[in-house]
Design a protein around this motif. Structure first.
Motif, mmCIF file in Angstrom:
data_model
loop_
_atom_site.group_PDB
_atom_site.id
_atom_site.type_symbol
_atom_site.label_atom_id
_atom_site.label_comp_id
_atom_site.label_asym_id
_atom_site.label_seq_id
_atom_site.Cartn_x
_atom_site.Cartn_y
_atom_site.Cartn_z
ATOM 1 N N LEU A 101 41.141 50.673 27.017
ATOM 2 C CA LEU A 101 42.489 50.196 26.823
ATOM 3 C C LEU A 101 43.053 51.272 25.672
ATOM 4 N N ALA A 102 42.194 51.708 24.518
ATOM 5 C CA ALA A 102 42.642 52.633 23.757
ATOM 6 C C ALA A 102 43.192 54.035 24.350
ATOM 7 N N PHE A 103 42.344 54.295 25.211
ATOM 8 C CA PHE A 103 42.727 55.535 25.740
ATOM 9 C C PHE A 103 44.115 55.319 26.512
ATOM 10 N N PHE A 104 44.389 54.351 27.307
ATOM 11 C CA PHE A 104 45.540 54.133 27.967
ATOM 12 C C PHE A 104 46.781 54.062 26.867
ATOM 13 N N ASP A 105 46.433 53.429 25.663
ATOM 14 C CA ASP A 105 47.506 53.187 24.648
ATOM 15 C C ASP A 105 48.088 54.847 24.160
ATOM 16 N N ALA A 106 46.937 55.713 24.115
ATOM 17 C CA ALA A 106 47.230 56.926 23.672
ATOM 18 C C ALA A 106 48.141 57.509 24.704
ATOM 19 N N LEU A 107 47.819 57.465 25.976
ATOM 20 C CA LEU A 107 48.542 58.025 26.974
ATOM 21 C C LEU A 107 50.177 57.475 26.742
ATOM 22 N N GLY A 108 50.319 56.473 26.463
ATOM 23 C CA GLY A 108 51.525 55.549 26.302
ATOM 24 C C GLY A 108 52.086 54.872 27.489
ATOM 25 N N VAL A 109 50.932 54.202 28.048
ATOM 26 C CA VAL A 109 51.222 53.336 29.363
ATOM 27 C C VAL A 109 52.317 52.243 28.883
ATOM 28 N N ASP A 110 53.291 52.133 30.008
ATOM 29 C CA ASP A 110 54.071 50.934 30.053
ATOM 30 C C ASP A 110 53.576 49.748 30.530
ATOM 31 N N ASP A 111 52.923 50.123 31.578
ATOM 32 C CA ASP A 111 52.513 48.842 32.406
ATOM 33 C C ASP A 111 50.842 49.011 32.554
ATOM 34 N N LEU A 112 50.174 47.883 32.375
ATOM 35 C CA LEU A 112 48.520 47.958 32.644
ATOM 36 C C LEU A 112 48.377 47.156 33.444
ATOM 37 N N ALA A 113 47.671 47.319 34.534
ATOM 38 C CA ALA A 113 47.405 46.697 35.761
ATOM 39 C C ALA A 113 45.868 46.403 35.719
ATOM 40 N N ILE A 114 45.387 45.195 35.664
ATOM 41 C CA ILE A 114 43.779 44.757 35.832
ATOM 42 C C ILE A 114 43.537 44.254 37.362
ATOM 43 N N LEU A 115 42.864 44.932 38.087
ATOM 44 C CA LEU A 115 42.747 44.797 39.304
ATOM 45 C C LEU A 115 41.340 44.540 39.819
ATOM 46 N N PHE A 116 41.212 43.190 40.470
ATOM 47 C CA PHE A 116 39.966 42.615 40.697
ATOM 48 C C PHE A 116 39.761 42.480 42.275
ATOM 49 N N ASP A 117 40.760 43.423 43.060
ATOM 50 C CA ASP A 117 40.351 43.377 44.585
ATOM 51 C C ASP A 117 39.178 44.303 44.819
ATOM 52 N N ASP A 118 38.654 44.201 46.177
ATOM 53 C CA ASP A 118 37.514 44.679 46.715
ATOM 54 C C ASP A 118 36.392 44.282 45.948
ATOM 55 N N MET A 119 36.073 43.177 45.276
ATOM 56 C CA MET A 119 35.151 42.853 44.514
ATOM 57 C C MET A 119 34.678 41.449 45.115
ATOM 58 N N GLU A 120 33.180 41.166 44.745
ATOM 59 C CA GLU A 120 32.598 39.760 45.520
ATOM 60 C C GLU A 120 33.384 38.572 44.566
ATOM 61 N N GLY A 121 33.822 37.719 45.260
ATOM 62 C CA GLY A 121 34.853 36.438 44.508
ATOM 63 C C GLY A 121 34.420 35.166 44.822
ATOM 64 N N SER A 122 33.140 34.984 45.329
ATOM 65 C CA SER A 122 32.822 33.587 45.862
ATOM 66 C C SER A 122 32.603 32.599 44.651
ATOM 67 N N GLN A 123 32.311 33.275 43.531
ATOM 68 C CA GLN A 123 32.007 32.338 42.300
ATOM 69 C C GLN A 123 32.862 31.037 42.172
ATOM 70 N N PRO A 124 32.362 29.930 42.059
ATOM 71 C CA PRO A 124 33.396 28.612 41.607
ATOM 72 C C PRO A 124 34.292 28.714 40.583
ATOM 73 N N ASP A 125 33.882 29.482 39.324
ATOM 74 C CA ASP A 125 34.927 29.547 38.364
ATOM 75 C C ASP A 125 35.383 30.865 38.258
ATOM 76 N N LEU A 126 35.942 31.563 39.452
ATOM 77 C CA LEU A 126 36.135 32.759 39.455
ATOM 78 C C LEU A 126 37.519 32.902 38.831
ATOM 79 N N ALA A 127 38.552 32.198 38.929
ATOM 80 C CA ALA A 127 39.729 32.159 38.533
ATOM 81 C C ALA A 127 39.743 32.028 36.789
ATOM 82 N N GLU A 128 38.689 31.317 36.361
ATOM 83 C CA GLU A 128 38.604 30.831 34.875
ATOM 84 C C GLU A 128 38.192 32.229 34.298
ATOM 85 N N ALA A 129 37.180 32.878 35.057
ATOM 86 C CA ALA A 129 36.296 34.170 34.429
ATOM 87 C C ALA A 129 37.376 35.029 34.430
ATOM 88 N N GLN A 130 38.312 35.509 35.483
ATOM 89 C CA GLN A 130 39.074 36.509 35.641
ATOM 90 C C GLN A 130 40.009 36.392 34.491
#
Length: 354
Positions: A101-130
């Motif tokens: 995140l510090a590296f992105f800040d140094a770049l001067g990003v306006d938008d930060l996207a945290i992407l959880f696609d293409d990952m195992e997702g069947s754990q019951p508390d998935l929403a809470e953990a993400q």
């Protein structure tokens, strides 16, 4: 109603060059494309190797692209896929995420996207953990907009087959727990949706407690099934009537950067014209703007071969097309020739490696 448009560079396969990215930003900005999200699957330092620092040459390229976007009045963003970090968000993971995140800040990003696609997702508390990961990142970034991609970013059951059955009430829990200021990507009723309707988007917005941020998988043509085809036709199934139901509309481009500008321009035209939009006319106008009138007319005649028949079924037509477009000195013609030569083909091995 005005809709915020942008490019989400989120495809598998051969990445664009830094120069082509900058050219794409400059070309599309006057047509209303106001953000560019850098998230190619080919950048391992955003995905499997996300805990490692970007090499100097890549870091310099990102910094230059960020500066170019600022100069063009376009928001610059980066999409980070911290591979299954939500399974064990421990001290080491937090330290690595803080460094990134510090590296992105140094770049001067306006938008930060945290992407959880293409990952195992069947754990019951998935929403809470993400949500815990996204909230932690949100409190430590200087980006002015944050968007997350759920593991289940579409109604399409293909994700359940690939990554495990989605937890009961996953989207609704995300909507309840996630800060309302944080956006959520959505690809629609399918991974590559044929259309978007106000009814569908209203339902999803109610579940998410916010308007979905569209990640539109057209004209992207990555993957073994799509890479043998050039996606050139104008956008359809995205009526201007969906505008009140979305937060923004991001386009995942085709592997061919110059050719992708043709459908990109038609999407802007669809929103501008509303009920008066005609996709055939929009293609002609956009293709002429990108290629010039003569080249555009030739391309129009070959649309069926390039987009419907595809590389593997061209037969003798392949040599004819190669001769025709090999004689044209234009970057888009060079892309067609490279596609005919198999340079853009994406295999399962390529996808697994990225």
């Amino acid at each position: 109603m005005t809709v915020e448009l942008g490019i989400i560079e989120g495809y598998y396969g051969r990445p664009w060059s830094w120069a082509v990215r900058a050219e794409t930003v400059s070309f599309l900005a006057p047509y209303g494309y106001g953000f560019y999200l850098y998230a190619p699957k080919a950048d391992p330092f955003l995905r499997r190797r996300w805990q490692e620092d970007h090499p100097r040459d890549m870091a310099d390229g990102l910094a230059a692209l960020a500066a170019h976007c600022r100069g063009a009045g376009v928001r610059f963003g980066v999409g980070l896929s911290p591979y299954e970090i939500y399974r064990d968000f421990n001290a080491d993971a937090k330290e690595a995420l803080a460094r990134k995140l510090a590296f992105f800040d140094a770049l001067g990003v306006d938008d930060l996207a945290i992407l959880f696609d293409d990952m195992e997702g069947s754990q019951p508390d998935l929403a809470e953990a993400q949500v815990a990961v996204v909230d932690w990142a949100a409190s430590r970034t200087r980006a002015s907009r944050i968007v997350m991609c759920p593991s289940y970013y579409t109604d399409d059951p293909v994700l359940d087959r690939l990554f495990g059955r989605r937890p009961e009430g996953y989207l609704r829990k995300l909507g309840e727990l996630l800060d309302p200021a944080i956006g959520i990507f959505w690809t629609g009723e399918e991974v590559c949706s044929r259309e978007y309707s106000p009814g569908h988007l209203a339902r999803v917005g109610e579940e998410l407690r916010r308007k979905p941020f569209l990640w539109d998988n057209y004209p992207v043509n990555d993957g073994p099934r799509m890479s043998p085809f050039l996606h050139l036709r104008a956008f359809t199934g995205r009526p201007a009537s969906i505008a009140p139901w979305i937060a923004a509309h991001g386009v995942n481009p085709a592997l061919q950067p110059v050719l992708t500008r043709i459908p990109a321009l038609t999407l802007a035209e669809s929103y501008r014209l509303g009920a008066d939009y005609q996709y055939g006319k929009a293609f002609e106008t956009a293709a002429s703007a990108v290629l010039g009138a003569d080249f555009a007319a030739r391309l129009r005649r070959d649309l069926i071969l390039l987009q419907d028949v595809g590389l593997d079924q061209l037969g003798e037509s392949a040599a004819h097309l190669r001769g025709k477009y090999g004689a044209i000195d234009h970057p888009a013609a060079h892309e067609i020739v490279a596609w005919l030569d198999g340079a853009w083909r994406i295999t399962e091995d390529v996808m697994r490696a990225q």
